[in-house]
Enzyme design. Structure first.
Site, PDB file in Angstrom:
ATOM      1  N   VAL A  94      20.640  30.007  47.121  1.00  8.11           N
ATOM      2  CA  VAL A  94      22.016  30.239  47.549  1.00  8.11           C
ATOM      3  C   VAL A  94      22.682  31.295  46.672  1.00  8.11           C
ATOM      4  O   VAL A  94      23.279  32.263  47.179  1.00  8.11           O
ATOM      5  CB  VAL A  94      22.831  28.922  47.539  1.00  8.11           C
ATOM      6  N   LYS A 131      27.024  19.963  49.238  1.00 10.37           N
ATOM      7  CA  LYS A 131      27.443  18.879  50.149  1.00 10.37           C
ATOM      8  C   LYS A 131      27.559  17.542  49.447  1.00 10.37           C
ATOM      9  O   LYS A 131      28.428  16.737  49.754  1.00 10.37           O
ATOM     10  CB  LYS A 131      26.479  18.774  51.327  1.00 10.37           C
ATOM     11  N   GLY A 183      24.882  25.045  57.374  1.00  5.68           N
ATOM     12  CA  GLY A 183      24.451  26.386  56.976  1.00  5.68           C
ATOM     13  C   GLY A 183      25.428  27.461  57.423  1.00  5.68           C
ATOM     14  O   GLY A 183      26.603  27.443  57.073  1.00  5.68           O
ATOM     15  N   ILE A 219      26.649  28.017  60.392  1.00  3.18           N
ATOM     16  CA  ILE A 219      27.534  27.651  61.512  1.00  3.18           C
ATOM     17  C   ILE A 219      28.954  27.433  60.993  1.00  3.18           C
ATOM     18  O   ILE A 219      29.159  26.588  60.123  1.00  3.18           O
ATOM     19  CB  ILE A 219      27.048  26.349  62.194  1.00  3.18           C
ATOM     20  N   GLY A 251       6.486  24.544  52.127  1.00  7.74           N
ATOM     21  CA  GLY A 251       7.769  24.746  51.460  1.00  7.74           C
ATOM     22  C   GLY A 251       8.986  24.455  52.319  1.00  7.74           C
ATOM     23  O   GLY A 251      10.105  24.791  51.950  1.00  7.74           O
ATOM     24  N   GLU A 279      11.019  19.265  50.513  1.00  6.83           N
ATOM     25  CA  GLU A 279      10.956  19.132  49.058  1.00  6.83           C
ATOM     26  C   GLU A 279       9.796  18.223  48.651  1.00  6.83           C
ATOM     27  O   GLU A 279       9.350  17.374  49.438  1.00  6.83           O
ATOM     28  CB  GLU A 279      12.257  18.487  48.552  1.00  6.83           C
ATOM     29  N   ASP A 282      21.085  13.533  53.093  1.00  5.76           N
ATOM     30  CA  ASP A 282      21.652  14.865  53.326  1.00  5.76           C
ATOM     31  C   ASP A 282      22.564  14.852  54.557  1.00  5.76           C
ATOM     32  O   ASP A 282      23.687  15.366  54.533  1.00  5.76           O
ATOM     33  CB  ASP A 282      20.499  15.859  53.500  1.00  5.76           C
ATOM     34  N   LYS A 315      26.821  15.360  54.965  1.00  2.61           N
ATOM     35  CA  LYS A 315      27.446  16.321  55.883  1.00  2.61           C
ATOM     36  C   LYS A 315      28.343  15.616  56.894  1.00  2.61           C
ATOM     37  O   LYS A 315      29.429  16.089  57.213  1.00  2.61           O
ATOM     38  CB  LYS A 315      26.360  17.134  56.590  1.00  2.61           C
TER      39      LYS A 315
END
Lengths: 431, 431
Positions: free
Chosen positions: B14, B103, B132, B134, B185, B188, B199, B203
């Protein structure tokens, strides 16, 4: 708390929708914007028509009485060019902000109206002119400011999308579905604006202006309607794994570079995000250099969604609109004639079409790159040909002994694009 | 032209993405915002790591040196709670705006960080924390202000969506696809945050806060991951005409009313707009009283899309954020246990499952409302049952002679909702 006076021009579906929405959402709007909007005058053509009680005292047939009613914003919901344009100009000069749902006016006279608004220090907002309730113009203006948008594609007309969806599902003719849609009130008595693609062209022109910062005059946007689409063609398209949509596509080649804008019936692979947008939904796919792609889907018309867009514009009158330079004389590209994938429909009047496999072999034997073939029980056939060249049409006519008038071709959109995108995503490890 | 100093915390995917995006988009940003952003310090853990030449002079391992570098905005791209939280608090107190993609932090400590920001007169923006690239938070904040949003549903985690898509396509086990994803990849080494639903819960909690104006603490959000999903189950779901998605759903019953928030594997009819969102794409479906519904689809992660969201936040630092009151102690509803449609998976260890028609007849004969049945060649079966009641589970166990541990149930979302919506659209003549 600020009370903002609103003059409403027109009290049809959009005007009435805005009137009711401003009442129903009053508390939400007050809470989030610290403002209230009060409709102080409503301009109509016929003052004698019976209307809801709350509107009656506000009704007038004279525009000057609207301007005298202490209004700070004029919501134009008349449609068409005149008298909407004159009223808007007069209101701007008098210092009123303008919110409109009028796609034809914004497409044809947007740049000069924006200049007039700037010169008079007022806002000119028109979210409802494209995509009904979908906040696509706000997204382009405020939420994708740092992105270079290089392609905008979408299903911008609900009536044609409804007709194509129904034709494909029911297997009946365009005329029959159009008559049905007119009877039920989903299509106008004069359907030309929708079925000949004008409505989608207006919306694409507005989208292109915001996305690419360039004004393409409406008559220069390529336009092809859906009147020649047949149920037989749709059946073959479905069997080949595609859907036919009246697709609007705008592309820009480099910043301030040449632009291509066009609306025409186009095949999408069934897996494409826009292919599953059915019925009266609208959808817009935006591609930018940083965000990659964003698709917005929603209700393209209707009283409430359109009112939503108008009322959201009212709530955002105080939001600073980012500067966008406007190229008023951009280089316009013609449609790409060759190089892409194309669908060819050989219509049922043709005789002697073989089975799909033999047809594929014959076409491959004369050097065409065939992605798919399908033959209908009624004698027609559909081909998906890669690396299309306009000369293929006469090759097909000669090889298959056809009459050229029985051959329709359509662009195929996004199949390789989608695959490449997915490749790229997966390749970047971006999950 | 204003030159705005940026302090960048973290230089992973990021952080590096933001650094490069600010350089590549500099001209576009200047043109549209009349500002330039200059990264003046980059905080890293290991200063000895080799990095691109332009970054080297900005690198520091000390947060106080970032604050001394004449920065007006801090971009937090470290992730996790500490030290991100402490740095953000110190930067706010020092008068810096904050933009973050974090997040977990925003979900867990958003309300107090927003209070701290307000008290210090700075902005706290976090578009990149959900979906992301959006621009869904901006849409909720700025473009749907007059709407009462009553439902938010979405596919918010790309890793699980990729795994479920691959499992359904390839017909192989969760463990096998997870190992493949880790090797490439896309997942994780410790996949818990993704596959156990944490996750998506973060969100959803952020989305729910903006949509409903209410803060639900993360531990109170219902959460079920995808570890128990099998290829056999997915095969039956596909044959019944559905797709399984890790769906996040938030609903509010009336303004300031009770709220339900949950993430769990859920069936969607194949025709539902979210059903065709595959691979690493994210999608969010917003339903409001005026706009009806808007769906946003895009890249849920990746260097460029995430950088897009961060940079768009930077460009919008001067945009006034609408006031939204926050109910910090809303009434939380448990999951609806009965009344809806439910999918029941009877796993292959069961013996004696009959063919689909006989199975349907047997279930109907004991009074169940059966929408669909499918039987797998491996002996398992899938049922879609309407008007679900928890007592059905023991009825099924008794009637079919099953072991209760062999029975999995999943909610079915949106099939009747979608039909009702389309009915309504068509009924309103809104095309």
């Amino acid at each position: 708390m600020k009370g903002i006076g609103v003059g409403l021009l027109g009290f049809g579906t959009v005007g009435a929708g805005v009137f009711h929405a401003l009442r129903n959402q009053e508390d939400v709007i007050l809470k989030r914007t610290e403002s209230t909007f009060e409709v102080r005058a409503v301009l109509v053509q016929n003052a004698d028509k019976k209307r809801v009680k709350e509107v009656e005292p506000l009704i007038t047939t004279r525009f000057d009485q609207v301007m005298d009613a202490d209004v700070q914003v004029v919501v134009e919901a008349i449609g068409g060019i005149e008298p909407a344009r004159t009223y808007i100009e007069q209101a701007m000069v008098a210092g009123c902000h303008i919110v409109t749902a009028n796609k034809e006016l914004v497409a044809k006279h947007g740049p000069e109206l924006e200049r007039l608004a700037r010169n008079n220090g007022v806002q000119f907002l028109y979210e409802a002119s494209v995509g009904g309730g979908i906040p696509v113009l706000g997204t382009l203006l405020h939420l994708l400011k740092s992105n270079r948008i290089y392609r905008v594609s979408g299903i911008l007309n609900g009536t044609t999308n409804y007709i194509l969806t129904r034709m494909a599902d029911a297997g009946v003719s365009f005329d029959q579905i159009l008559a049905e849609a007119q009877e039920k009130g989903y299509a106008e008595a004069d359907p030309a604006a929708d079925v000949d693609g004008f409505d989608a062209v207006y919306k694409l022109s507005i989208l292109g202006r915001l996305a690419f910062g360039a004004h393409i005059p409406v008559p220069e946007v390529r336009r092809k309607g859906i009147r020649d689409v047949t149920a037989a063609e749709l059946e073959l398209i479905a069997r080949l794994g595609y859907r036919l949509k009246l697709l609007a596509v705008g592309e820009q080649y480099g910043e301030m570079g040449p632009i291509s804008l066009g609306v025409e019936p186009t095949l999408l692979p069934s897996s494409h995000p826009l292919a599953s947008v059915n019925g009266v939904h609208n959808a817009i796919h935006l591609e930018g250099d940083l965000v990659q792609d964003v698709t917005l889907v929603g209700q393209g018309a209707g009283e409430k969604p359109t009112a939503s867009a108008v009322v959201e514009d009212l709530c955002n009158l105080s939001l600073p609109v980012p500067r966008r330079s406007l190229d008023e004389d951009p280089l316009l590209l013609p449609a790409a004639e060759s190089g892409g994938t194309r669908f060819v429909f050989l219509n049922p009047r043709n005789t002697g079409i073989l089975d799909a496999d033999t047809l594929r072999q014959r076409l491959e034997s004369i050097g065409l790159t065939v992605e798919g073939t399908a033959v209908s029980s009624q004698g027609g056939a559909g081909l998906i040909l890669r690396r299309w060249d306009p000369s293929f049409a006469s090759v097909l006519v000669a090889e298959l002994g056809l009459d050229l008038s029985n051959l329709t071709t359509r662009p195929v959109f996004g199949s390789q694009g989608v695959q490449a995108d997915q490749q790229q995503q997966v390749g970047s490890g971006a999950v």
